[in-house]
Design a protein around this motif. Structure first.
Motif, PDB file in Angstrom:
ATOM      1  N   PHE A   1      36.825  47.236  35.173  1.00  0.00           N
ATOM      2  CA  PHE A   1      37.757  46.204  35.165  1.00  0.00           C
ATOM      3  C   PHE A   1      37.808  45.178  34.208  1.00  0.00           C
ATOM      4  CE2 PHE A   1      37.048  48.605  39.078  1.00  0.00           C
ATOM      5  CZ  PHE A   1      38.293  49.078  39.402  1.00  0.00           C
ATOM      6  N   ARG A   2      39.070  44.972  33.568  1.00  0.00           N
ATOM      7  CA  ARG A   2      38.919  44.072  32.563  1.00  0.00           C
ATOM      8  C   ARG A   2      39.747  42.700  33.171  1.00  0.00           C
ATOM      9  NH1 ARG A   2      41.745  46.376  27.552  1.00  0.00           N
ATOM     10  NH2 ARG A   2      41.229  44.265  26.691  1.00  0.00           N
ATOM     11  N   SER A   3      40.482  42.717  34.197  1.00  0.00           N
ATOM     12  CA  SER A   3      40.865  41.694  34.559  1.00  0.00           C
ATOM     13  C   SER A   3      40.933  41.276  36.036  1.00  0.00           C
ATOM     14  CB  SER A   3      42.248  41.475  33.983  1.00  0.00           C
ATOM     15  OG  SER A   3      43.121  42.354  34.620  1.00  0.00           O
ATOM     16  N   ALA A   4      41.143  40.248  36.738  1.00  0.00           N
ATOM     17  CA  ALA A   4      41.430  39.985  38.006  1.00  0.00           C
ATOM     18  C   ALA A   4      43.089  39.172  37.927  1.00  0.00           C
ATOM     19  CB  ALA A   4      40.602  38.788  38.501  1.00  0.00           C
ATOM     20  N   VAL A   5      43.845  40.011  38.825  1.00  0.00           N
ATOM     21  CA  VAL A   5      45.242  39.637  38.903  1.00  0.00           C
ATOM     22  C   VAL A   5      45.709  38.915  39.875  1.00  0.00           C
ATOM     23  CG1 VAL A   5      47.501  40.679  38.155  1.00  0.00           C
ATOM     24  CG2 VAL A   5      45.456  41.539  37.080  1.00  0.00           C
ATOM     25  N   ILE A   6      46.497  37.963  39.949  1.00  0.00           N
ATOM     26  CA  ILE A   6      47.394  37.490  41.111  1.00  0.00           C
ATOM     27  C   ILE A   6      48.797  38.229  40.999  1.00  0.00           C
ATOM     28  CG2 ILE A   6      48.459  35.479  42.344  1.00  0.00           C
ATOM     29  CD1 ILE A   6      45.025  35.561  42.222  1.00  0.00           C
ATOM     30  N   TRP A   7      49.068  39.004  42.033  1.00  0.00           N
ATOM     31  CA  TRP A   7      50.136  40.005  41.915  1.00  0.00           C
ATOM     32  C   TRP A   7      51.165  39.991  43.001  1.00  0.00           C
ATOM     33  CZ3 TRP A   7      51.874  43.189  37.647  1.00  0.00           C
ATOM     34  CH2 TRP A   7      52.905  44.034  38.097  1.00  0.00           C
ATOM     35  N   CYS A   8      52.477  40.007  42.689  1.00  0.00           N
ATOM     36  CA  CYS A   8      53.463  40.112  43.557  1.00  0.00           C
ATOM     37  C   CYS A   8      53.995  41.153  43.952  1.00  0.00           C
ATOM     38  CB  CYS A   8      54.622  39.219  43.343  1.00  0.00           C
ATOM     39  SG  CYS A   8      55.888  38.915  44.506  1.00  0.00           S
ATOM     40  N   GLU A   9      53.594  41.679  45.074  1.00  0.00           N
ATOM     41  CA  GLU A   9      54.272  43.385  45.464  1.00  0.00           C
ATOM     42  C   GLU A   9      55.728  43.279  45.199  1.00  0.00           C
ATOM     43  OE1 GLU A   9      52.168  46.209  46.140  1.00  0.00           O
ATOM     44  OE2 GLU A   9      50.602  45.045  45.092  1.00  0.00           O
ATOM     45  N   ARG A  10      56.430  42.242  45.933  1.00  0.00           N
ATOM     46  CA  ARG A  10      57.658  42.631  46.239  1.00  0.00           C
ATOM     47  C   ARG A  10      58.382  42.340  44.901  1.00  0.00           C
ATOM     48  NH1 ARG A  10      59.896  39.306  51.027  1.00  0.00           N
ATOM     49  NH2 ARG A  10      58.667  40.822  51.769  1.00  0.00           N
ATOM     50  N   PHE A  11      58.077  41.954  44.086  1.00  0.00           N
ATOM     51  CA  PHE A  11      58.965  41.897  42.832  1.00  0.00           C
ATOM     52  C   PHE A  11      58.043  42.571  41.751  1.00  0.00           C
ATOM     53  CE2 PHE A  11      60.478  38.118  45.422  1.00  0.00           C
ATOM     54  CZ  PHE A  11      61.773  38.465  45.626  1.00  0.00           C
ATOM     55  N   SER A  12      56.911  43.100  41.780  1.00  0.00           N
ATOM     56  CA  SER A  12      56.201  43.724  40.848  1.00  0.00           C
ATOM     57  C   SER A  12      55.944  42.894  39.572  1.00  0.00           C
ATOM     58  CB  SER A  12      56.882  45.084  40.595  1.00  0.00           C
ATOM     59  OG  SER A  12      56.803  45.976  41.654  1.00  0.00           O
ATOM     60  N   VAL A  13      55.475  41.763  39.819  1.00  0.00           N
ATOM     61  CA  VAL A  13      55.311  40.908  38.631  1.00  0.00           C
ATOM     62  C   VAL A  13      53.930  40.214  39.030  1.00  0.00           C
ATOM     63  CG1 VAL A  13      57.478  40.372  38.159  1.00  0.00           C
ATOM     64  CG2 VAL A  13      56.311  38.961  39.579  1.00  0.00           C
ATOM     65  N   SER A  14      53.205  39.860  37.698  1.00  0.00           N
ATOM     66  CA  SER A  14      51.839  39.071  37.732  1.00  0.00           C
ATOM     67  C   SER A  14      52.343  37.611  37.908  1.00  0.00           C
ATOM     68  CB  SER A  14      51.103  39.553  36.752  1.00  0.00           C
ATOM     69  OG  SER A  14      50.102  38.850  36.470  1.00  0.00           O
ATOM     70  N   PHE A  15      51.847  37.081  38.659  1.00  0.00           N
ATOM     71  CA  PHE A  15      51.713  35.265  38.635  1.00  0.00           C
ATOM     72  C   PHE A  15      50.822  34.952  37.762  1.00  0.00           C
ATOM     73  CE2 PHE A  15      53.381  33.848  43.109  1.00  0.00           C
ATOM     74  CZ  PHE A  15      54.350  34.841  43.051  1.00  0.00           C
ATOM     75  N   GLY A  16      49.803  35.427  37.502  1.00  0.00           N
ATOM     76  CA  GLY A  16      48.646  35.072  36.414  1.00  0.00           C
ATOM     77  C   GLY A  16      47.463  36.254  36.597  1.00  0.00           C
ATOM     78  N   ALA A  17      46.536  35.911  35.192  1.00  0.00           N
ATOM     79  CA  ALA A  17      45.471  36.942  35.254  1.00  0.00           C
ATOM     80  C   ALA A  17      44.226  36.297  34.586  1.00  0.00           C
ATOM     81  CB  ALA A  17      45.968  38.309  34.511  1.00  0.00           C
ATOM     82  N   ALA A  18      43.275  36.768  34.814  1.00  0.00           N
ATOM     83  CA  ALA A  18      42.232  36.329  33.798  1.00  0.00           C
ATOM     84  C   ALA A  18      41.241  37.405  33.391  1.00  0.00           C
ATOM     85  CB  ALA A  18      41.169  35.573  35.054  1.00  0.00           C
ATOM     86  N   ASP A  19      41.180  37.362  32.186  1.00  0.00           N
ATOM     87  CA  ASP A  19      40.281  38.385  31.751  1.00  0.00           C
ATOM     88  C   ASP A  19      38.648  38.255  32.043  1.00  0.00           C
ATOM     89  OD1 ASP A  19      41.926  40.160  29.804  1.00  0.00           O
ATOM     90  OD2 ASP A  19      42.018  38.236  28.688  1.00  0.00           O
ATOM     91  N   LEU A  20      38.128  39.366  32.420  1.00  0.00           N
ATOM     92  CA  LEU A  20      36.790  39.416  32.976  1.00  0.00           C
ATOM     93  C   LEU A  20      35.792  39.607  31.853  1.00  0.00           C
ATOM     94  CD1 LEU A  20      37.302  40.958  36.588  1.00  0.00           C
ATOM     95  CD2 LEU A  20      37.087  38.690  35.930  1.00  0.00           C
ATOM     96  N   ALA A  21      35.042  38.615  31.317  1.00  0.00           N
ATOM     97  CA  ALA A  21      34.019  38.931  30.219  1.00  0.00           C
ATOM     98  C   ALA A  21      32.596  38.968  30.982  1.00  0.00           C
ATOM     99  CB  ALA A  21      34.134  37.979  29.244  1.00  0.00           C
ATOM    100  N   PRO A  22      31.602  39.614  30.398  1.00  0.00           N
ATOM    101  CA  PRO A  22      30.333  39.635  31.166  1.00  0.00           C
ATOM    102  C   PRO A  22      29.772  38.130  31.217  1.00  0.00           C
ATOM    103  CG  PRO A  22      30.432  41.365  29.559  1.00  0.00           C
ATOM    104  CD  PRO A  22      31.675  40.609  29.497  1.00  0.00           C
ATOM    105  N   ALA A  23      29.053  37.908  32.193  1.00  0.00           N
ATOM    106  CA  ALA A  23      28.691  36.441  32.613  1.00  0.00           C
ATOM    107  C   ALA A  23      27.504  36.427  31.470  1.00  0.00           C
ATOM    108  CB  ALA A  23      28.300  36.261  33.944  1.00  0.00           C
ATOM    109  N   LYS A  24      27.432  34.997  31.069  1.00  0.00           N
ATOM    110  CA  LYS A  24      26.276  34.663  30.140  1.00  0.00           C
ATOM    111  C   LYS A  24      24.986  34.393  31.292  1.00  0.00           C
ATOM    112  CE  LYS A  24      29.138  32.737  26.678  1.00  0.00           C
ATOM    113  NZ  LYS A  24      30.530  32.529  27.104  1.00  0.00           N
ATOM    114  N   GLY A  25      23.861  34.949  30.644  1.00  0.00           N
ATOM    115  CA  GLY A  25      22.601  34.503  31.238  1.00  0.00           C
ATOM    116  C   GLY A  25      22.287  35.651  32.318  1.00  0.00           C
TER     117      GLY A  25
END
Length: 186
Positions: A162-186
């Motif tokens: 998985f490359r991103s976490a997404v806040i998604w509106c099912e009713r209108f099939s749109v993304s409110f916003g998303a975050a790219d998930l990069a490997p954690a440092k350390g």
């Protein structure tokens, strides 16, 4: 003439009230003016692990904790970018001491909506504007549009896919916003 007008006006008003009711229930415009804040602590282990003693191969208590007993470990992280609604905060995937996995949203700020869900997507944050992509995993309804919250990742889910976490509106099939998930440092 007034009787004819009444016969026309009353049904028209009735239809208008019904259409307005359906529109209000579908769009839920009042949610544009409300906020729900959730502040959950990061889980440390499942209840099945709570209270169990660490034991070595010979059944005796061990002085050295195993990697499994070390506590939560961050796997990936990323900052939210806005799509259809202003969205900010951080998404982190965390492996718990008992092997469970959670998606943690921290300092989240977004809009409320009529049917907003949290997903992990194989697509990057910019690409989910066009859809979640095949293999996206729904983690549940958004608990609140503000604050810190945890979503359990189904057992056996390979977070590296998985490359991103997404806040998604099912009713209108749109993304409110998303975050790219990069490997954690350390």
């Amino acid at each position: 003439m007034s009787r004819l007008s009444r016969r026309t006006v009353v049904p028209a008003l009735l239809v208008l009230v019904i259409v307005a009711g359906i529109g209000l229930s579908f769009f839920q415009p009042w949610k544009a003016f409300t906020d729900t804040t959730v502040n959950e602590a990061l889980p440390t282990a499942s209840q099945s692990m709570a209270g169990q003693e660490m034991k070595g191969k010979n059944g005796m208590k061990s002085g050295e904790p195993s990697a499994k007993d070390m506590g939560p470990r961050e796997v990936a992280e990323g900052n939210f970018v806005s799509h259809e609604h202003g969205t900010s905060g951080m998404a982190r995937t965390v492996r718990l001491a008992d092997g469970g996995q959670v998606l943690r949203l921290e300092d989240l700020k977004t809009s409320e909506g009529p049917d907003v869900r949290v997903y992990l997507s194989p697509r990057g944050a910019d690409a989910v504007k066009a859809g979640l992509g095949d293999g996206a995993v729904q983690l549940g309804k958004l608990k609140g549009n503000r604050g810190n919250q945890n979503y359990s990742v189904p057992a056996g889910t390979d977070l590296s896919k998985f490359r991103s976490a997404v806040i998604w509106c099912e009713r209108f099939s749109v993304s409110f916003g998303a975050a790219d998930l990069a490997p954690a440092k350390g």
